[in-house]
Design an enzyme around this catalytic site. Structure first.
Site, PDB file in Angstrom:
ATOM      1  CB  CYS A 110      43.936  -2.624 -64.605  1.00 38.78           C
ATOM      2  SG  CYS A 110      44.215  -4.576 -65.183  1.00 38.78           S
ATOM      3  N   GLY A 111      46.391  -3.053 -62.685  1.00 32.74           N
ATOM      4  CA  GLY A 111      47.356  -3.711 -61.813  1.00 32.74           C
ATOM      5  C   GLY A 111      48.194  -4.744 -62.630  1.00 32.74           C
ATOM      6  N   GLY A 141      42.933  -7.727 -66.663  1.00 31.93           N
ATOM      7  CA  GLY A 141      41.567  -7.285 -66.433  1.00 31.93           C
ATOM      8  C   GLY A 141      40.866  -6.147 -67.449  1.00 31.93           C
ATOM      9  CG  HIS A 152      51.999  -9.590 -88.513  1.00 28.76           C
ATOM     10  ND1 HIS A 152      52.609 -10.661 -88.490  1.00 28.76           N
ATOM     11  CD2 HIS A 152      52.603  -8.518 -89.184  1.00 28.76           C
ATOM     12  CE1 HIS A 152      53.778 -10.584 -89.093  1.00 28.76           C
ATOM     13  NE2 HIS A 152      53.851  -9.274 -89.418  1.00 28.76           N
ATOM     14  CG  HIS A 164      43.052   0.866 -57.286  1.00 27.13           C
ATOM     15  ND1 HIS A 164      41.755   0.265 -57.762  1.00 27.13           N
ATOM     16  CD2 HIS A 164      43.698  -0.117 -56.619  1.00 27.13           C
ATOM     17  CE1 HIS A 164      41.836  -1.379 -57.475  1.00 27.13           C
ATOM     18  NE2 HIS A 164      42.851  -1.447 -56.599  1.00 27.13           N
ATOM     19  N   GLY A 175      47.110  -5.608 -66.000  1.00 22.35           N
ATOM     20  CA  GLY A 175      46.850  -5.505 -67.352  1.00 22.35           C
ATOM     21  C   GLY A 175      45.768  -6.719 -67.855  1.00 22.35           C
TER      22      GLY A 175
END
Length: 149
Positions: A68-69, A73, A101, A11, A71
């Site tokens: 995600c909210g 998680g 790389h 969400h 990033g």
């Protein structure tokens, strides 16, 4: 060069995911959507990010985009999956260099912390980069792969 990409969110990034999916498709990429498909404040990012990461790790899709909210998680969850090298990215240098790389195959973005213009730039760099596979990079990635055994 067009790729087959996977995309997923909870969400916290549903709007950004929808915008990015449309953008990637307009660029000629095939995008497989792992959800969420509708806003549900009670959903959990692992339910969407882990299936995406499994598809990336198995080669079912070439690269993945997880939102995600923040990033964070999404990055933590994705990196639990074998053959996935995911990173939270907020600037263009690492979006490109992470692929060149470090053979990064999944980019994680924060739907609540970056806007669509930056997210598009990040994806352009991520998708446009190729792993260089220089001897030192192969050696380093081999050491990381050994951790998954």
């Amino acid at each position: 060069m067009p790729m087959t990409l996977g995309i997923a969110t909870d969400h916290g990034g549903i709007e950004l995911k929808q915008q990015l999916q449309q953008y990637l498709e307009e660029q000629g990429h095939t995008v497989r959507d792992f959800g969420a498909f509708d806003y549900d404040a009670q959903d959990d990012f692992p339910d969407f990010v882990v299936p995406l990461a499994r598809a990336v790790g198995s080669g079912e899709v070439e690269r993945g985009v997880a939102v995600c909210g923040s990033g964070v998680g999404a990055s933590i969850a994705a990196n639990k999956i074998k053959n996935v090298r995911a990173c939270l990215i907020n600037e263009t240098y690492s979006a490109r260099q992470g692929v060149e790389h470090d053979d990064m195959n999944m980019i994680c973005l924060g739907g609540r912390v970056i806007g669509i213009a930056l997210a598009k730039e990040l994806l352009d760099n991520f998708v446009g980069a190729q792993y260089q596979a220089l001897p030192r990079q192969l050696r380093r990635m081999g050491k990381i792969a050994d951790l998954e055994k």
